[in-house]
Structures are given as C-alpha cells and as structure tokens.
Design an enzyme around this catalytic site. Structure first.
Site, PDB file in Angstrom:
ATOM      1  CB  SER A 255      -0.879   0.013   1.247  1.00  0.00           C
ATOM      2  OG  SER A 255      -0.084   0.344   2.370  1.00  0.00           O
ATOM      3  CE  LYS A 256      -1.674   6.422  -3.108  1.00  0.00           C
ATOM      4  NZ  LYS A 256      -2.944   7.111  -3.190  1.00  0.00           N
ATOM      5  NE  ARG A 257       0.274   0.584   5.909  1.00  0.00           N
ATOM      6  CZ  ARG A 257       0.965  -0.527   6.086  1.00  0.00           C
ATOM      7  NH1 ARG A 257       2.098  -0.517   6.748  1.00  0.00           N
ATOM      8  NH2 ARG A 257       0.528  -1.671   5.612  1.00  0.00           N
ATOM      9  CG  HIS A 258       4.559  -1.100   1.909  1.00  0.00           C
ATOM     10  ND1 HIS A 258       3.235  -1.453   1.893  1.00  0.00           N
ATOM     11  CD2 HIS A 258       5.108  -1.765   2.951  1.00  0.00           C
ATOM     12  CE1 HIS A 258       2.998  -2.320   2.863  1.00  0.00           C
ATOM     13  NE2 HIS A 258       4.117  -2.513   3.521  1.00  0.00           N
ATOM     14  N   GLY A 259       5.420   3.180   0.018  1.00  0.00           N
ATOM     15  CA  GLY A 259       6.037   4.012  -1.031  1.00  0.00           C
ATOM     16  C   GLY A 259       5.084   4.094  -2.213  1.00  0.00           C
TER      17      GLY A 259
END
Ligand code: GLU
Length: 491
Positions: A255-259
């Site tokens: 998800s966006k948390r990972h980049g």
C-alpha cells in the site's frame, strides 16, 4: 487454439503495481503463444470510475510497453470494450438464465434481508454472515409473483446455485474444490437493473472468447460462482490462474505506506520501463532452473510460462527495483541513454542541443562516466551539473575540510597541468602525483582538494576523468578560484 487473455481493470484508480503485474502476466502469455491480449475497461461503477483514470491506466500500460490487440481505443471484433456499453447484453443473458430456470426474480427488499441476517446472529469467525439467502422468492407461486408485479415491486435477479460439490484446477494453485451448499444464490442483476460484477465479467469473457483468466488472488472466491454461470450459460469454462498478492517488506499487503504504488510514479522517479517490467515479472514468477534475474522484454516473452508463477505472495523490495534499474541502465546504448536523460536535463535547464551535435562525443563520454553511479534517470542531471554548467554549488563542509591551507599546492597543480602536452586522465594523474610528492603531501589530500575545487563535493566519478572532461580551461578556472573559497566561508 491460440489463447485469448484479457486485462479487465476497473478505472477507479491509477494503474497500481499489482494491476500492472496482472496485465503483464496476461500480456506475456499472449505474446509467448502468439495469442491475443484484450483490454476491457470495467467501468460499470459510474460513481467511482472516470475517464482520467481510464487514461491513466492506458498511460501506465503504454509506458510499460504492454500493447493490446483489442481494446477501447483500438477496437476489435468483440467491441465495445467498455463494459458499461455492454449492459444490455448482460441483461439478456440474465433473462436467458431466468427463462431456463437457472435464475429467478427476487423481490426481497434490503430491509427484509438485513432483518433476516441480523436475526441469524453474529458473523462467523471467517467474517462472513452466518446467514445465506433462504430462497424465499424461489418458492413464490405465480400468483405471488403477479401480486408483487402489480404492486410495482422492484426485483433483483438471483442465480440458483445448484447443489453438489465441484472442483476446478487453478493453473497456479492446483485443484480447488467447493460445495454448492456453501454458495449463496447470488445476485446477478440488482433491483435497479444493474448487472453485478459476477454476471458482467462472465458474460464479457464468454462474448470475447477468453480462454485463460489470469487475475489477482482476491478473485479466487468468486471463481466458483463464475464457473456455475459458464455451465448454466452453456459456455466452455476458461482456464483460471489466480496470481498471489504483492506484499510490502513488512509482509503486509502493498500500500502507499510502503512508497509509490502507481506505475506512473515510478516512471516519474526515473525508472526504466524495461527495468520495471523485469522486476514485476520476477515478483511471483521464476524461470525455473537457475537463478537468472536479468531479462530483456523479448527474453521474458520467450521464457514466460504460467507454471512458473508461484502460489505464495511476492514481496516488493524497492532496493531490488533499484538494482534492476541500474542493470538495465548499464545495458543501454549511449544514444538511447541520451534520449532517456534528456527530459530531466531539460527540466533542470541543463540540456543543450549541442549534446546531439558538435559536442556529441564529449557528452557521450560524460554520460558514460556517470552511468555507473546512476540509480535513476534523474540522478545524471543532479550529479553531472558541475560538468554540464559552471554554476557549481560548493559544499561548505567539504571546502572547510579539504581546501583550507591548500592554496599553494593547488596553484602548483594548476601550473603543472597547464604545462601538460596532453590533457588526458593519465597525464593529469602523473602531474598530480608529482606535485603531491614535491609538496610533501599525500596524493589523496591533493586529490580531495582538487575534487572539491572542481566539483564542489567530496564524491564524484574519478577525478582525472572529470578533469579531462572539464578540459584545461574550465579546470584551470576552478582550481585557480578555489584558493579563495575557504576565506569566503562564514566563520
Ligand atoms: N474489474 C475487475 C477488477 O479490477 C476484474 C476482475 C477480473 O479480472 O475478473 O478487479
């Protein structure tokens, strides 16, 4: 029979790396076997879909070089390729199912269904409701139906799930069994006349003669319903391959948390499409024997097989993507690399058309010198600025550390370089070592000082190559000016 595969994105977001990988596996399979790759836009959720998103998805696919043989913009024998334009066809299939007794009208209201679901108690441990549709409307008499129709009640259409167990062989996961008793009579047309995903996807895959459905694992629980629809509609069941999820390095769903998760963000960050393609293919697929990782597009097509897709989730490792990018950067011709770095040079105000004209060889040498240090395309503009322009940023700490007290040795180096018959890396190196020795300095100290003087930084490609590329005049000007730099620093 040549395979016909499809990528069927819902345009409710940009092209996510997971979607891109699904598209890629389909594309590779089609290209490997000389089949057809169909692009179908599943835009029936009109509230969440938009033409910008459609364009964004097409851009992402184009950037990766995944060309489609049939699709919304190129047309094809099974047009239209926007699902929203095929709804009448889906409704006709629903009518056929009703007429054959494989589906029935359901007049239950959402309130009635909710009350029954709540009365059935809390959800099961798996999270699903303990209640399954009780077939109230399957038992309606003709009079009951007539009364409801007279009262103007809206109805959904439900598929009548047959009893008994069934199995299918997933090309990735192997045999999967399911029992009709566990599958609810699912809705195929909503009470507002809108066909549901299950009906639309099967109807379109039948009409488009799809032979292999390669899609994300999140659809695996839908497949039993789809197979039942194929049977009821008398259509051949395609092969299914469900591709495992992509996880972040923490093993949670990517998800966006990972980049960045959008393919076009990677394009903007300076990744090469061929590197992204190589990286994404190896996320969950392996060529079998050996641990080969680097592939060109053509080699991937040649090597790809569905059997090589792993049944377990793949981890998206950004460092690995950097590695792939570096490897593919290394393999580009200088002409190709020039074309790829040009946009970021233009954006940085560092492009000069002479780089393709009279300064071509010089520019090629600069690019070649910096290439091993580039992870992304934009790195070149940032790192080579001091060669491409005279507007240098001096790092104050570097000046303090390496230039203080070095005015005299630098002046000697400058003089030695001026006297060189040939201004090439070898001659410059000899000159520098000679000056260091004469000055009683370690060569490294003079190298550090000269590097800061001409690049502004402590890190750069090899100093002698850099000096040679700068040329004697620009090198002289910088070395001569460097003596004054420490005094110009705020104390
Ligand atoms: N539109 C569906 C999705 O984006 C396609 C599912 C399928 O491939 O069957 O998830």
């Amino acid at each position: 029979m040549l395979p016909r595969v499809r990528f069927a994105p819902s345009p409710t977001g940009y092209l996510h790396v997971g979607g891109a990988r699904t598209a890629l596996f389909n594309w590779l399979y089609a290209r490997r076997h000389g089949g057809v790759f169909v692009l179908r836009i599943e835009d029936t959720d009109t509230e969440r879909s938009s033409t910008e998103m459609v364009e964004g998805i097409l851009d992402g696919l184009r950037w990766l070089g995944l060309d489609w043989d049939e699709g919304p913009d190129v047309g094809g024998p099974h047009a239209p390729y926007f699902q929203s334009e095929r709804l009448d066809r889906h409704r006709a299939m629903a009518e056929r199912l009703v007429a054959a007794g494989d589906a029935y009208n359901c007049y239950c209201t959402p309130e009635e269904l909710k009350a029954k679901r709540e009365a059935a108690g809390p959800p099961s441990l798996q999270g699903g409701s303990a209640w399954r549709y009780d077939r109230t409307c399957l038992r309606l008499t003709e009079d009951d139906v007539a009364a409801r129709e007279r009262a103007g009640l809206a109805h959904a259409v439900r598929f009548k799930v047959p009893e008994g167990s069934m199995r299918f062989v997933d090309l990735v996961h192997g045999p999967i069994a399911f029992d009709g008793a566990n599958v609810e009579d699912f809705v195929i047309v909503r009470s507002d006349g809108q066909p549901t995903y299950h009906l639309s996807v099967v109807a379109d895959d039948i009409d488009m003669a799809i032979t292999h459905v390669v899609r994300g694992d999140d659809h695996i629980s839908n497949t039993p319903k789809h197979i039942l629809l194929y049977h009821a509609l008398g259509a051949p069941v395609p092969e299914f391959a469900h591709v495992p999820l992509i996880l972040g390095t923490d093993k949670k769903r990517l998800s966006k948390r990972h980049g960045a998760t959008s393919v076009m963000e990677y394009a903007a960050q300076g990744f090469l499409p061929e590197a992204m393609l190589n990286f994404l293919t190896l996320l969950g697929w392996s060529p079998g024997a050996g641990d080969r990782e680097l592939f060109t597009r053509a080699e991937l097509v040649e090597a790809f097989s569905i059997e090589g897709i792993s049944g377990s989730s793949a981890v998206f490792n950004p460092e690995k993507l950097d590695w792939f990018n570096q490897q593919h950067l290394t393999g580009l011709s200088i002409e190709d690399l020039t074309a790829r770095v040009k946009p970021s040079l233009l954006a940085a105000g560092l492009w000069d058309d002479a780089c393709l004209g009279e300064r071509r060889d010089w520019f090629a040498a600069v690019l070649d010198l910096f290439r091993p240090r580039m992870k992304r395309l934009g790195d070149f503009a940032a790192q080579a600025r001091f060669v491409l322009t005279d507007d240098i940023d001096y790092d104050a700490d570097a000046v303090r550390k390496h230039l203080r007290g070095m005015a005299q040795p630098l002046a000697a180096l400058d003089a030695a370089c001026e006297a060189l018959p040939a201004y090439d890396p070898r001659s410059i190196e000899q000159a520098l070592r000679g000056v260091a020795e004469a000055q009683g300095l370690k060569a490294a100290a003079l190298i550090h000082a000269a590097r800061v003087a001409v690049t502004g930084k402590t890190v750069s490609p090899g100093l002698f190559e850099v000096l040679a590329l700068l040329g004697p005049d620009r090198a002289h000007a910088r070395i001569a000016a460097a003596a004054a730099l420490p005094d110009a620093l705020p104390s």
